[in-house]
Scaffold this motif. Structure first.
Motif, mmCIF file in Angstrom:
data_model
loop_
_atom_site.group_PDB
_atom_site.id
_atom_site.type_symbol
_atom_site.label_atom_id
_atom_site.label_comp_id
_atom_site.label_asym_id
_atom_site.label_seq_id
_atom_site.Cartn_x
_atom_site.Cartn_y
_atom_site.Cartn_z
ATOM 1 N N LYS A 10 2.485 9.921 -7.177
ATOM 2 C CA LYS A 10 2.654 8.621 -7.828
ATOM 3 C C LYS A 10 1.910 7.499 -7.114
ATOM 4 C CE LYS A 10 7.275 9.558 -9.751
ATOM 5 N NZ LYS A 10 8.704 9.170 -9.680
ATOM 6 N N CYS A 11 1.724 7.635 -5.820
ATOM 7 C CA CYS A 11 1.099 6.568 -5.034
ATOM 8 C C CYS A 11 -0.367 6.401 -5.412
ATOM 9 C CB CYS A 11 1.201 6.901 -3.544
ATOM 10 S SG CYS A 11 0.373 5.698 -2.481
ATOM 11 N N ASP A 12 -0.758 5.121 -5.683
ATOM 12 C CA ASP A 12 -2.159 4.854 -5.989
ATOM 13 C C ASP A 12 -2.860 4.105 -4.853
ATOM 14 O OD1 ASP A 12 -1.188 2.298 -6.167
ATOM 15 O OD2 ASP A 12 -1.790 1.963 -8.250
ATOM 16 N N GLY A 13 -2.161 3.966 -3.730
ATOM 17 C CA GLY A 13 -2.790 3.353 -2.567
ATOM 18 C C GLY A 13 -2.955 1.849 -2.652
ATOM 19 N N CYS A 14 -2.104 1.186 -3.423
ATOM 20 C CA CYS A 14 -2.253 -0.266 -3.612
ATOM 21 C C CYS A 14 -1.975 -1.035 -2.326
ATOM 22 C CB CYS A 14 -1.342 -0.747 -4.727
ATOM 23 S SG CYS A 14 0.423 -0.752 -4.309
ATOM 24 N N GLY A 15 -1.164 -0.484 -1.450
ATOM 25 C CA GLY A 15 -0.930 -1.119 -0.158
ATOM 26 C C GLY A 15 0.199 -2.132 -0.114
ATOM 27 N N LEU A 16 0.871 -2.359 -1.232
ATOM 28 C CA LEU A 16 1.947 -3.354 -1.241
ATOM 29 C C LEU A 16 3.032 -3.025 -0.224
ATOM 30 C CD1 LEU A 16 2.451 -4.142 -5.036
ATOM 31 C CD2 LEU A 16 1.615 -5.682 -3.258
ATOM 32 N N CYS A 17 3.422 -1.782 -0.160
ATOM 33 C CA CYS A 17 4.501 -1.392 0.757
ATOM 34 C C CYS A 17 4.080 -1.580 2.213
ATOM 35 C CB CYS A 17 4.910 0.054 0.508
ATOM 36 S SG CYS A 17 3.559 1.237 0.712
ATOM 37 N N ILE A 18 2.809 -1.361 2.477
ATOM 38 C CA ILE A 18 2.307 -1.491 3.847
ATOM 39 C C ILE A 18 2.449 -2.935 4.310
ATOM 40 C CG2 ILE A 18 0.229 -1.335 5.288
ATOM 41 C CD1 ILE A 18 -0.681 0.928 3.361
ATOM 42 N N VAL A 32 -3.754 7.326 0.046
ATOM 43 C CA VAL A 32 -2.325 7.321 -0.274
ATOM 44 C C VAL A 32 -1.558 6.911 0.965
ATOM 45 C CG1 VAL A 32 -2.380 9.029 -2.131
ATOM 46 C CG2 VAL A 32 -2.106 9.773 0.241
ATOM 47 N N VAL A 33 -0.339 6.453 0.744
ATOM 48 C CA VAL A 33 0.418 5.930 1.867
ATOM 49 C C VAL A 33 1.089 7.057 2.649
ATOM 50 C CG1 VAL A 33 2.694 5.557 0.840
ATOM 51 C CG2 VAL A 33 1.789 3.894 2.464
ATOM 52 N N ALA A 34 1.220 6.831 3.943
ATOM 53 C CA ALA A 34 1.887 7.803 4.805
ATOM 54 C C ALA A 34 2.864 7.065 5.707
ATOM 55 C CB ALA A 34 0.862 8.554 5.652
ATOM 56 N N VAL A 50 9.447 -2.691 -3.433
ATOM 57 C CA VAL A 50 8.197 -3.350 -3.771
ATOM 58 C C VAL A 50 7.220 -2.422 -4.498
ATOM 59 C CG1 VAL A 50 6.839 -2.837 -1.692
ATOM 60 C CG2 VAL A 50 6.583 -5.037 -2.842
ATOM 61 N N CYS A 51 7.412 -1.144 -4.411
ATOM 62 C CA CYS A 51 6.435 -0.213 -4.995
ATOM 63 C C CYS A 51 6.493 -0.251 -6.517
ATOM 64 C CB CYS A 51 6.695 1.216 -4.515
ATOM 65 S SG CYS A 51 5.521 2.384 -5.252
ATOM 66 N N PRO A 52 5.376 -0.647 -7.143
ATOM 67 C CA PRO A 52 5.369 -0.750 -8.611
ATOM 68 C C PRO A 52 5.340 0.599 -9.318
ATOM 69 C CG PRO A 52 3.194 -1.237 -7.732
ATOM 70 C CD PRO A 52 4.112 -1.045 -6.542
ATOM 71 N N ARG A 53 5.102 1.653 -8.579
ATOM 72 C CA ARG A 53 4.976 2.977 -9.188
ATOM 73 C C ARG A 53 6.155 3.891 -8.880
ATOM 74 N NH1 ARG A 53 -0.087 4.037 -11.115
ATOM 75 N NH2 ARG A 53 0.188 6.251 -10.766
ATOM 76 N N GLY A 54 7.131 3.375 -8.189
ATOM 77 C CA GLY A 54 8.299 4.192 -7.878
ATOM 78 C C GLY A 54 7.977 5.376 -6.996
ATOM 79 N N ALA A 55 6.999 5.186 -6.118
ATOM 80 C CA ALA A 55 6.539 6.303 -5.299
ATOM 81 C C ALA A 55 7.330 6.480 -4.012
ATOM 82 C CB ALA A 55 5.052 6.116 -4.968
ATOM 83 N N ILE A 56 8.155 5.485 -3.674
ATOM 84 C CA ILE A 56 8.930 5.586 -2.434
ATOM 85 C C ILE A 56 10.409 5.594 -2.766
ATOM 86 C CG2 ILE A 56 9.487 4.512 -0.221
ATOM 87 C CD1 ILE A 56 6.810 3.254 -0.131
ATOM 88 N N SER A 57 11.125 6.499 -2.150
ATOM 89 C CA SER A 57 12.578 6.475 -2.283
ATOM 90 C C SER A 57 13.181 6.560 -0.892
ATOM 91 C CB SER A 57 13.068 7.622 -3.168
ATOM 92 O OG SER A 57 12.645 8.857 -2.649
HETATM 93 S S1 SF4 Z 1 3.471 0.341 -2.957
HETATM 94 FE FE1 SF4 Z 1 3.744 2.389 -3.879
HETATM 95 S S2 SF4 Z 1 1.796 2.825 -4.923
HETATM 96 FE FE2 SF4 Z 1 1.428 1.128 -3.486
HETATM 97 S S3 SF4 Z 1 0.684 2.126 -1.558
HETATM 98 FE FE3 SF4 Z 1 2.934 1.881 -1.398
HETATM 99 S S4 SF4 Z 1 3.786 3.851 -2.140
HETATM 100 FE FE4 SF4 Z 1 1.666 3.724 -2.862
#
Ligand code: SF4
Ligand code: SF4
Length: 66
Positions: A10-18, A32-34, A50-57
């Motif tokens: 699901k992660c598109d590497g947008c970087g918001l979570c970082i 992708v985020v790690a 903050v993840c718009p794609r629901g990639a983090i739980s």
């Molecule tokens: S906010 Fe979500 S989609 Fe964006 S880098 Fe983080 S995990 Fe990936």
């Protein structure tokens, strides 16, 4: 120790979570985020929120102390 789970599909590497992790525990690796625990994760769950794609739980246990 539990830690945030990342769905790499699901992660598109947008970087918001970082940008929001106050502990700098999230990095981009190959687009992708790690999760790299630089400072102990405080389970704030902001990365999940903050993840718009629901990639983090954040499957943290909620413990109620009485
Ligand atoms: S906010 Fe979500 S989609 Fe964006 S880098 Fe983080 S995990 Fe990936
Ligand atoms: S739960 Fe909070 S401290 Fe842990 S990785 Fe996510 S944003 Fe960072």
């Amino acid at each position: 120790m539990m830690k945030p789970q990342i769905d790499l599909g699901k992660c598109d590497g947008c970087g918001l979570c970082i940008g929001v992790c106050t502990r700098h525990n999230l990095v981009l690796v190959d687009g992708v985020v790690a999760f790299v625990e630089v400072i102990e994760c405080d389970w704030c769950t902001i990365c999940e929120a903050v993840c718009p794609r629901g990639a983090i739980s954040c499957p943290f246990d909620i413990v109620i102390l009485e």
